[in-house]
Design an enzyme around this catalytic site. Structure first.
Site, mmCIF file in Angstrom:
data_model
loop_
_atom_site.group_PDB
_atom_site.id
_atom_site.type_symbol
_atom_site.label_atom_id
_atom_site.label_comp_id
_atom_site.label_asym_id
_atom_site.label_seq_id
_atom_site.Cartn_x
_atom_site.Cartn_y
_atom_site.Cartn_z
ATOM 1 N N LYS A 286 -13.804 5.096 -40.253
ATOM 2 C CA LYS A 286 -13.430 4.260 -39.294
ATOM 3 C C LYS A 286 -12.160 4.650 -38.450
ATOM 4 C CE LYS A 286 -14.853 0.802 -42.340
ATOM 5 N NZ LYS A 286 -14.629 -0.387 -43.081
ATOM 6 N N ASP B 123 -5.060 15.272 -43.153
ATOM 7 C CA ASP B 123 -4.019 15.053 -44.503
ATOM 8 C C ASP B 123 -4.276 16.265 -45.114
ATOM 9 O OD1 ASP B 123 -2.218 13.934 -46.208
ATOM 10 O OD2 ASP B 123 -3.750 12.920 -47.040
ATOM 11 N N VAL C 51 1.076 5.848 -42.336
ATOM 12 C CA VAL C 51 0.818 5.085 -41.183
ATOM 13 C C VAL C 51 -0.370 4.432 -40.965
ATOM 14 C CG1 VAL C 51 0.486 6.048 -38.588
ATOM 15 C CG2 VAL C 51 1.751 7.533 -40.034
ATOM 16 N N ASP D 148 -5.827 2.547 -41.267
ATOM 17 C CA ASP D 148 -5.653 1.356 -42.293
ATOM 18 C C ASP D 148 -4.774 1.541 -43.476
ATOM 19 O OD1 ASP D 148 -7.701 2.912 -43.567
ATOM 20 O OD2 ASP D 148 -7.996 1.023 -44.810
ATOM 21 N N ARG E 256 -6.009 -1.832 -38.811
ATOM 22 C CA ARG E 256 -6.329 -1.230 -37.910
ATOM 23 C C ARG E 256 -5.901 -1.454 -36.476
ATOM 24 N NH1 ARG E 256 -9.778 2.530 -40.653
ATOM 25 N NH2 ARG E 256 -10.876 1.624 -42.462
HETATM 26 P P1 IMP Z 1 -8.145 14.321 -45.651
HETATM 27 O O1 IMP Z 1 -9.525 14.236 -46.045
HETATM 28 O O2 IMP Z 1 -7.112 14.146 -46.947
HETATM 29 O O3 IMP Z 1 -7.668 15.125 -44.538
HETATM 30 O O4 IMP Z 1 -8.030 12.610 -45.276
HETATM 31 C C1 IMP Z 1 -8.102 12.189 -43.929
HETATM 32 C C2 IMP Z 1 -8.602 10.608 -44.056
HETATM 33 O O5 IMP Z 1 -7.642 9.846 -44.957
HETATM 34 C C3 IMP Z 1 -8.317 10.230 -42.534
HETATM 35 O O6 IMP Z 1 -9.276 10.438 -41.944
HETATM 36 C C4 IMP Z 1 -7.689 8.758 -42.962
HETATM 37 O O7 IMP Z 1 -8.684 8.036 -42.890
HETATM 38 C C5 IMP Z 1 -7.119 8.590 -44.443
HETATM 39 N N1 IMP Z 1 -5.659 8.809 -44.339
HETATM 40 C C6 IMP Z 1 -4.970 9.773 -44.728
HETATM 41 N N2 IMP Z 1 -3.526 9.617 -44.442
HETATM 42 C C7 IMP Z 1 -3.547 8.012 -43.954
HETATM 43 C C8 IMP Z 1 -2.374 7.346 -43.579
HETATM 44 O O8 IMP Z 1 -1.180 7.615 -43.348
HETATM 45 N N3 IMP Z 1 -2.899 6.155 -42.864
HETATM 46 C C9 IMP Z 1 -4.150 5.952 -42.950
HETATM 47 N N4 IMP Z 1 -5.266 6.482 -43.361
HETATM 48 C C10 IMP Z 1 -4.654 7.802 -43.871
HETATM 49 MG MG MG Z 2 -8.499 4.448 -44.885
#
Ligand code: IMP
Ligand code: MG
Length: 196
Positions: A43, A100, A150, A156, A162
């Protein structure tokens, strides 16, 4: 701009968000004169997609998909809402709130390749490179950040915040204790942040 009711520092205010998104929209439009399918990952990308779509001046279809994490430590990902669009032969731009580890975006790019998308560029509002586990190529990036959490503008913490109009750097531990100290919804409404 500071947001009452939540302790943190503003990373990008509403004006900075608007100009960041405008810039990305211009780049997408000039890179893809034939048009794009803008695919938001739910989302966290909802605000980004809503604003970005309006800054894209070439033909633009909008679609969404959702993923959920499972397995030990949430390190595996599955599709929980599929696309409606047929992306075969089309130029896709994937919009994501933040990259991330890179797992989410890698999964989506693989999926789009399997479905025959002609291209799959990634647009990340935020890029947190220090925590990357998988290398991912990001064509459009709003802002690089360090190892900080963040919220706001779609992002969120435990499904809250959000709806904040700005992006804020927060301490997850202090938000967690604020949640524990007050019943559902009370923290934000009592302290004056927009309602949930
Ligand atoms: P990844 O698969 O580890 O790259 O994660 C990405 C997802 O983790 C993002 O699309 C977010 O929904 C969530 N996420 C990662 N860091 C944050 C943050 O600092 N705040 C909120 N959501 C985060
Ligand atoms: Mg999240």
């Amino acid at each position: 701009m500071s947001v009452p009711g939540i302790a943190g520092r503003t990373l990008l205010d509403a004006e900075q968000l608007a100009s960041t998104v405008r810039q990305i929209g211009r780049s997408i439009s000039s890179d893809h004169p034939e048009g794009v399918v803008l695919v938001g990952i739910l989302k966290g990308s909802v605000c980004l997609v809503a604003d970005l779509a309006r800054e894209i001046s070439v033909p633009c279809a909008v679609d969404f998909l959702a993923l959920s994490a499972y397995g030990a430590g949430g390190t595996r990902i599955k599709l929980s809402k599929d696309l409606e669009a047929d992306v075969a032969g089309r130029a896709v731009v994937v919009a994501v709130d933040i990259v991330d580890s890179g797992l989410t975006v890698s999964y989506v790019r693989r999926l789009l390749a399997e479905r025959g998308a002609r291209s799959a560029d990634v647009c990340a509002l935020l890029d947190r490179r220090p925590r990357r586990l998988l290398p991912v190529e990001l064509r459009y990036v709003g802002r690089e950040i360090g190892d900080e959490y963040v919220v706001g503008y779609g992002l969120d913490f435990e499904e809250r915040y959000r709806n904040l109009p700005t992006l804020m750097v927060v301490e997850p531990d202090s938000l967690r204790s604020a949640h524990l100290a007050a019943p559902e919804g009370e923290v934000a409404s009592v302290k004056g942040a927009p309602g949930h």
